[in-house]
Scaffold this motif. Structure first.
Motif, PDB file in Angstrom:
ATOM      1  N   LYS A   1       0.833  -1.203   0.000  1.00  0.00           N
ATOM      2  CA  LYS A   1       0.000   0.000   0.000  1.00  0.00           C
ATOM      3  C   LYS A   1       0.868   1.254   0.000  1.00  0.00           C
ATOM      4  CE  LYS A   1      -3.892  -2.283   2.078  1.00  0.00           C
ATOM      5  NZ  LYS A   1      -4.503  -2.718   3.281  1.00  0.00           N
ATOM      6  N   GLU A   2       1.964   1.209   0.730  1.00  0.00           N
ATOM      7  CA  GLU A   2       2.899   2.331   0.755  1.00  0.00           C
ATOM      8  C   GLU A   2       3.434   2.612  -0.650  1.00  0.00           C
ATOM      9  OE1 GLU A   2       5.219   5.377   2.422  1.00  0.00           O
ATOM     10  OE2 GLU A   2       3.840   4.097   3.523  1.00  0.00           O
ATOM     11  N   ASN A   3       3.825   1.567  -1.370  1.00  0.00           N
ATOM     12  CA  ASN A   3       4.348   1.735  -2.726  1.00  0.00           C
ATOM     13  C   ASN A   3       3.301   2.289  -3.680  1.00  0.00           C
ATOM     14  OD1 ASN A   3       6.922   0.833  -2.080  1.00  0.00           O
ATOM     15  ND2 ASN A   3       6.404  -1.303  -2.503  1.00  0.00           N
ATOM     16  N   LYS A   4       2.079   1.798  -3.599  1.00  0.00           N
ATOM     17  CA  LYS A   4       1.004   2.301  -4.451  1.00  0.00           C
ATOM     18  C   LYS A   4       0.676   3.756  -4.130  1.00  0.00           C
ATOM     19  CE  LYS A   4      -1.139  -2.123  -5.472  1.00  0.00           C
ATOM     20  NZ  LYS A   4      -2.345  -2.960  -5.350  1.00  0.00           N
ATOM     21  N   PHE A   5       0.712   4.087  -2.863  1.00  0.00           N
ATOM     22  CA  PHE A   5       0.453   5.462  -2.452  1.00  0.00           C
ATOM     23  C   PHE A   5       1.541   6.388  -2.992  1.00  0.00           C
ATOM     24  CE2 PHE A   5       0.552   8.924   0.781  1.00  0.00           C
ATOM     25  CZ  PHE A   5      -0.715   9.422   0.548  1.00  0.00           C
ATOM     26  N   TRP A   6       2.783   5.948  -2.929  1.00  0.00           N
ATOM     27  CA  TRP A   6       3.910   6.736  -3.434  1.00  0.00           C
ATOM     28  C   TRP A   6       3.756   6.989  -4.933  1.00  0.00           C
ATOM     29  CZ3 TRP A   6       7.296   9.995  -1.847  1.00  0.00           C
ATOM     30  CH2 TRP A   6       8.376  10.339  -2.647  1.00  0.00           C
ATOM     31  N   ILE A   7       3.338   5.983  -5.681  1.00  0.00           N
ATOM     32  CA  ILE A   7       3.116   6.136  -7.121  1.00  0.00           C
ATOM     33  C   ILE A   7       2.024   7.176  -7.377  1.00  0.00           C
ATOM     34  CG2 ILE A   7       2.229   4.957  -9.180  1.00  0.00           C
ATOM     35  CD1 ILE A   7       3.675   2.409  -8.072  1.00  0.00           C
ATOM     36  N   ALA A   8       0.952   7.091  -6.616  1.00  0.00           N
ATOM     37  CA  ALA A   8      -0.138   8.053  -6.771  1.00  0.00           C
ATOM     38  C   ALA A   8       0.334   9.464  -6.431  1.00  0.00           C
ATOM     39  CB  ALA A   8      -1.322   7.661  -5.882  1.00  0.00           C
ATOM     40  N   LEU A   9       1.128   9.608  -5.385  1.00  0.00           N
ATOM     41  CA  LEU A   9       1.656  10.927  -5.021  1.00  0.00           C
ATOM     42  C   LEU A   9       2.475  11.521  -6.150  1.00  0.00           C
ATOM     43  CD1 LEU A   9       2.829  10.508  -1.311  1.00  0.00           C
ATOM     44  CD2 LEU A   9       0.863  11.798  -2.150  1.00  0.00           C
ATOM     45  N   GLN A  10       3.329  10.704  -6.754  1.00  0.00           N
ATOM     46  CA  GLN A  10       4.155  11.188  -7.858  1.00  0.00           C
ATOM     47  C   GLN A  10       3.291  11.625  -9.040  1.00  0.00           C
ATOM     48  OE1 GLN A  10       7.380  11.724  -7.194  1.00  0.00           O
ATOM     49  NE2 GLN A  10       6.686  10.944  -5.228  1.00  0.00           N
ATOM     50  N   TYR A  11       2.274  10.876  -9.336  1.00  0.00           N
ATOM     51  CA  TYR A  11       1.373  11.215 -10.431  1.00  0.00           C
ATOM     52  C   TYR A  11       0.656  12.538 -10.138  1.00  0.00           C
ATOM     53  CZ  TYR A  11      -2.660  11.201 -13.498  1.00  0.00           C
ATOM     54  OH  TYR A  11      -3.624  11.570 -14.402  1.00  0.00           O
ATOM     55  N   TYR A  12       0.042  12.644  -8.975  1.00  0.00           N
ATOM     56  CA  TYR A  12      -0.749  13.831  -8.668  1.00  0.00           C
ATOM     57  C   TYR A  12       0.103  15.067  -8.412  1.00  0.00           C
ATOM     58  CZ  TYR A  12      -5.011  11.185  -8.859  1.00  0.00           C
ATOM     59  OH  TYR A  12      -6.066  10.437  -9.310  1.00  0.00           O
ATOM     60  N   ARG A  13       1.353  14.905  -8.086  1.00  0.00           N
ATOM     61  CA  ARG A  13       2.244  16.055  -7.942  1.00  0.00           C
ATOM     62  C   ARG A  13       2.342  16.800  -9.273  1.00  0.00           C
ATOM     63  NH1 ARG A  13       7.442  14.710  -5.054  1.00  0.00           N
ATOM     64  NH2 ARG A  13       6.098  15.087  -3.282  1.00  0.00           N
ATOM     65  N   LYS A  14       2.330  16.066 -10.360  1.00  0.00           N
ATOM     66  CA  LYS A  14       2.440  16.665 -11.699  1.00  0.00           C
ATOM     67  C   LYS A  14       1.137  17.311 -12.154  1.00  0.00           C
ATOM     68  CE  LYS A  14       5.872  13.276 -13.054  1.00  0.00           C
ATOM     69  NZ  LYS A  14       6.127  12.081 -13.868  1.00  0.00           N
ATOM     70  N   THR A  15      -0.004  16.839 -11.658  1.00  0.00           N
ATOM     71  CA  THR A  15      -1.295  17.340 -12.122  1.00  0.00           C
ATOM     72  C   THR A  15      -1.773  18.567 -11.357  1.00  0.00           C
ATOM     73  OG1 THR A  15      -2.631  16.007 -10.601  1.00  0.00           O
ATOM     74  CG2 THR A  15      -2.003  14.985 -12.715  1.00  0.00           C
ATOM     75  N   GLY A  16      -1.297  18.730 -10.137  1.00  0.00           N
ATOM     76  CA  GLY A  16      -1.771  19.838  -9.318  1.00  0.00           C
ATOM     77  C   GLY A  16      -2.983  19.499  -8.471  1.00  0.00           C
ATOM     78  N   TYR A  17      -3.555  18.338  -8.687  1.00  0.00           N
ATOM     79  CA  TYR A  17      -4.700  17.924  -7.875  1.00  0.00           C
ATOM     80  C   TYR A  17      -4.228  17.377  -6.530  1.00  0.00           C
ATOM     81  CZ  TYR A  17      -7.507  18.167 -12.128  1.00  0.00           C
ATOM     82  OH  TYR A  17      -8.158  18.601 -13.254  1.00  0.00           O
ATOM     83  N   TYR A  18      -5.083  17.446  -5.540  1.00  0.00           N
ATOM     84  CA  TYR A  18      -4.843  16.878  -4.202  1.00  0.00           C
ATOM     85  C   TYR A  18      -3.552  17.423  -3.583  1.00  0.00           C
ATOM     86  CZ  TYR A  18      -8.323  13.661  -6.023  1.00  0.00           C
ATOM     87  OH  TYR A  18      -9.446  13.129  -6.596  1.00  0.00           O
ATOM     88  N   GLY A  19      -3.288  18.693  -3.804  1.00  0.00           N
ATOM     89  CA  GLY A  19      -2.072  19.309  -3.284  1.00  0.00           C
ATOM     90  C   GLY A  19      -1.933  19.183  -1.787  1.00  0.00           C
ATOM     91  N   ASN A  20      -3.045  19.235  -1.065  1.00  0.00           N
ATOM     92  CA  ASN A  20      -2.984  19.125   0.396  1.00  0.00           C
ATOM     93  C   ASN A  20      -2.442  17.768   0.843  1.00  0.00           C
ATOM     94  OD1 ASN A  20      -5.400  17.950  -0.591  1.00  0.00           O
ATOM     95  ND2 ASN A  20      -6.314  18.033   1.424  1.00  0.00           N
ATOM     96  N   ILE A  21      -2.618  16.729   0.041  1.00  0.00           N
ATOM     97  CA  ILE A  21      -2.110  15.412   0.366  1.00  0.00           C
ATOM     98  C   ILE A  21      -0.697  15.235  -0.184  1.00  0.00           C
ATOM     99  CG2 ILE A  21      -2.439  12.932   0.015  1.00  0.00           C
ATOM    100  CD1 ILE A  21      -5.453  13.515  -0.192  1.00  0.00           C
ATOM    101  N   VAL A  22      -0.486  15.680  -1.397  1.00  0.00           N
ATOM    102  CA  VAL A  22       0.806  15.490  -2.066  1.00  0.00           C
ATOM    103  C   VAL A  22       1.918  16.193  -1.320  1.00  0.00           C
ATOM    104  CG1 VAL A  22       2.103  16.004  -4.168  1.00  0.00           C
ATOM    105  CG2 VAL A  22      -0.213  15.116  -4.337  1.00  0.00           C
ATOM    106  N   TYR A  23       1.670  17.396  -0.863  1.00  0.00           N
ATOM    107  CA  TYR A  23       2.733  18.154  -0.206  1.00  0.00           C
ATOM    108  C   TYR A  23       2.637  18.063   1.288  1.00  0.00           C
ATOM    109  CZ  TYR A  23       3.472  19.810  -4.883  1.00  0.00           C
ATOM    110  OH  TYR A  23       3.712  19.864  -6.223  1.00  0.00           O
TER     111      TYR A  23
END
Length: 95
Positions: A73-95
């Motif tokens: 789950k940690e690895n999948k979450f990390w992948i999602a964070l990397q993806y959403y960092r580029k999109t600008g969505y879910y900034g409160n979670i990504v950063y």
């Protein structure tokens, strides 16, 4: 119907989530029942969905979420964070 709404509102209050959309929606349903005496079919449908999110099973699942966290789950979450960092969505979670 009012008892169902009050039950969900009580569960949300116990969880300390009164600022959630679910709680606000329950308040609006409560007000409509008091003033108009009934809900629309769509409101009843959404009420059922909200009840599901605050059921005993859903609350147990939330309570065990941290215990169920693992490396996969940690690895999948990390992948999602990397993806959403580029999109600008879910900034409160990504950063």
């Amino acid at each position: 119907m009012l008892e169902r709404i009050n039950n969900v509102m009580g569960r949300i209050s116990i969880a300390g989530d009164e600022s959630s959309w679910d709680f606000g929606f329950m308040q609006s349903l409560e007000e409509q029942l008091k003033t108009r005496g009934s809900l629309s079919p769509r409101q009843e449908e959404v009420l059922q969905q909200v009840e599901g999110r605050w059921s005993d099973e859903a609350l147990k699942s939330r309570a065990s979420w941290a215990d169920d966290w693992d490396d996969e789950k940690e690895n999948k979450f990390w992948i999602a964070l990397q993806y959403y960092r580029k999109t600008g969505y879910y900034g409160n979670i990504v950063y």
